[in-house]
Scaffold this active site. Sequence first.
Site, short mmCIF file in Angstrom:
data_model
loop_
_atom_site.label_atom_id
_atom_site.label_comp_id
_atom_site.label_asym_id
_atom_site.label_seq_id
_atom_site.Cartn_x
_atom_site.Cartn_y
_atom_site.Cartn_z
N TYR A 52 0.84 -1.20 0.00
CA TYR A 52 0.00 0.00 0.00
C TYR A 52 0.87 1.25 0.00
O TYR A 52 1.58 1.52 0.97
CB TYR A 52 -0.93 0.02 1.21
CG TYR A 52 -1.94 -1.09 1.28
CD1 TYR A 52 -2.29 -1.85 0.16
CD2 TYR A 52 -2.57 -1.40 2.49
CE1 TYR A 52 -3.22 -2.87 0.24
CE2 TYR A 52 -3.50 -2.43 2.57
CZ TYR A 52 -3.82 -3.16 1.45
OH TYR A 52 -4.75 -4.18 1.53
N ARG A 201 -16.34 -0.68 -1.88
CA ARG A 201 -15.45 0.41 -2.29
C ARG A 201 -16.19 1.76 -2.31
O ARG A 201 -15.97 2.60 -3.17
CB ARG A 201 -14.82 0.11 -3.64
CG ARG A 201 -14.15 -1.27 -3.67
CD ARG A 201 -13.39 -1.54 -4.94
NE ARG A 201 -12.93 -2.93 -4.98
CZ ARG A 201 -11.87 -3.40 -4.34
NH1 ARG A 201 -11.16 -2.58 -3.61
NH2 ARG A 201 -11.53 -4.67 -4.42
#
Length: 326
Positions: A52, A201
């Site tokens: 990430y 999401r």
Amino acid sequence: MLGTSGLQVSAEGLGCMGMSQSYGPSDEGESIATIHRALELGVSFLDTADVYGDGHNEQLVGRAIAGRREQVVLATKFSLSRKGDEMVVDGRPENVFACCDASLARLGTDYIDLYYQHRVDPNVPIEETVGAMAELVSAGKVRFLGLSEASATTIRRAVAVHPIAALQSEWSLWTRDIEDEVLGVARALGVGIVPFSPLGRGFLTGALRNTSGLSEDDFRRTNPRFSEENFSHNFAIVEALEEMAGQKGCTAGQLALAWVLSRGPDVVPIPGTKRRAYLDQNVAAARMELSKEELDRLERAAPQGFAAGSRYASPHTYGESPERSV
């Protein structure tokens, strides 16, 4: 409690990925304040990964928990890395050891509570990868092991080498693939379930009515489920959520998250956010109870297989298929 492992976590976790990538620009100060607010509210299960932001997210989480490590159940992942525009998966034992040491340094800690293989390497037997992960447990660098997006076969083989505390897979009202086989096998083997993207999401919150307002680097712009041809079909789920939420006095997102939380006491979703206001809403969902009638209505609104479009733009190692081992 995550399965039968003995690992106890908060009822919800906090997914930290969006603080570093994928969902447009973020404010680092607000991100750290969001992590601090999570700890104040009792959300102590923090989820990150070495990939990430190419390490940025682990560094950010490490700064946020400095001096507060004892309050945190810290989860991170290894095996994925970027090579140009491609994602590469590496489950070799030597990579397991190197990635763990690098994560420990970025996080500023000497142990990781839950260490996941982010994606299964099709070229390395899962027994070799988990065997190396087990050595990290013996060395005191890791407390518990996890897998992400693994198939039922892979889970069985992994558990034969070392107990697996958690399986992290996408699970929400519009992504229910895990229910076919993986969920039952994981539970039979005492593996807890950690759903990522339980709010689709952000789609299931209703905050997104189209993609025109998304930043140019927001990956949802190229995600098939958000495409123009699929958006309106999928939005029927949101409309049903909004109707029910209005009657229940909550938000659509809270209702969607409450559905995931209702799936069982071994299910610990990790909704991601980089803002305190959304975190507060997510935490409130953990106190909601859904009646059988409400659950039935949600089932009718979002039956398994309803969502149009694949989860990712292409079936690469970043997660289109949970079965990538042999």
